[in-house]
Design an enzyme around this catalytic site. Structure first.
Site, PDB file in Angstrom:
ATOM      1  N   HIS A  51       0.849  -1.181   0.000  1.00 23.05           N
ATOM      2  CA  HIS A  51       0.000   0.000   0.000  1.00 23.05           C
ATOM      3  C   HIS A  51       0.888   1.236   0.000  1.00 23.05           C
ATOM      4  O   HIS A  51       2.084   1.150   0.260  1.00 23.05           O
ATOM      5  CB  HIS A  51      -1.002   0.001   1.169  1.00 23.05           C
ATOM      6  CG  HIS A  51      -0.422   0.312   2.504  1.00 23.05           C
ATOM      7  ND1 HIS A  51       0.132  -0.640   3.311  1.00 23.05           N
ATOM      8  CD2 HIS A  51      -0.343   1.480   3.171  1.00 23.05           C
ATOM      9  CE1 HIS A  51       0.548  -0.072   4.430  1.00 23.05           C
ATOM     10  NE2 HIS A  51       0.277   1.217   4.369  1.00 23.05           N
ATOM     11  N   TYR A 119       4.064   1.977  14.313  1.00 26.45           N
ATOM     12  CA  TYR A 119       4.324   2.951  13.252  1.00 26.45           C
ATOM     13  C   TYR A 119       3.640   4.272  13.544  1.00 26.45           C
ATOM     14  O   TYR A 119       2.608   4.330  14.192  1.00 26.45           O
ATOM     15  CB  TYR A 119       3.965   2.415  11.865  1.00 26.45           C
ATOM     16  CG  TYR A 119       2.547   1.972  11.668  1.00 26.45           C
ATOM     17  CD1 TYR A 119       1.612   2.827  11.090  1.00 26.45           C
ATOM     18  CD2 TYR A 119       2.138   0.696  12.014  1.00 26.45           C
ATOM     19  CE1 TYR A 119       0.304   2.410  10.869  1.00 26.45           C
ATOM     20  CE2 TYR A 119       0.837   0.279  11.802  1.00 26.45           C
ATOM     21  CZ  TYR A 119      -0.069   1.144  11.235  1.00 26.45           C
ATOM     22  OH  TYR A 119      -1.363   0.744  11.029  1.00 26.45           O
TER      23      TYR A 119
END
Length: 151
Positions: A51, A119
């Site tokens: 992605h 993240y």
């Protein structure tokens, strides 16, 4: 409760690949000034790819387990357009990886243990207008072979 001390209940979303849990968002009362921090666990052999984002940058860190991280540059104006890079990240090789917008990214969990990724992004995820574009893990334009090869 001490004045100005805030707490936030975290919600875990689980499936047969592992779990995902948002840690901190720019729109949270508890903190403001950046996009989002998230945590995800993936089981051995799982591939989560690919992605990319048009407006969002990512910073990845794997505090546990090991992962093969693959990046592919989709930015036509970049001198590394269509270049693919591989990074090996995890508790045996700890570091942060900054992934700019327009670079496709994904990973495969290595070894026999789950891998955890934390993240951070510069934008919070908006389910009404997601800045997330998906490509298949075996996209022919990227042409990456995810199999481990022994010599």
């Amino acid at each position: 409760m001490i004045r100005n001390v805030l707490t936030k209940t975290l919600i875990r979303h689980s499936d047969d690949r592992g779990f995902f849990m948002e840690l901190l968002r720019e729109d949270d009362e508890i903190f403001n000034g950046f996009g989002q921090a998230s945590l995800s666990l993936s089981y051995p052999g799982v591939i989560k790819a690919f992605h990319y984002h048009a407006q969002q940058d990512d910073i990845w860190y794997f505090p546990s387990g090991q992962a093969q991280v693959v990046l592919h540059d989709l930015r036509p104006d970049s001198p590394t357009y269509k270049q693919t890079d591989v990074y090996y990240m995890g508790e045996l090789s700890p570091y942060l990886l900054f992934i700019p917008r327009g670079v496709a990214h994904g990973y495969r969990v290595l070894g026999h243990l789950p891998a955890t990724i934390v993240y951070f992004t510069n934008k919070a995820y908006d389910p009404a207008d997601p800045d997330e574009f998906r490509l298949a893990y075996n996209d022919p334009d990227i042409g990456f072979n995810w199999q481990t090869r022994f010599r």
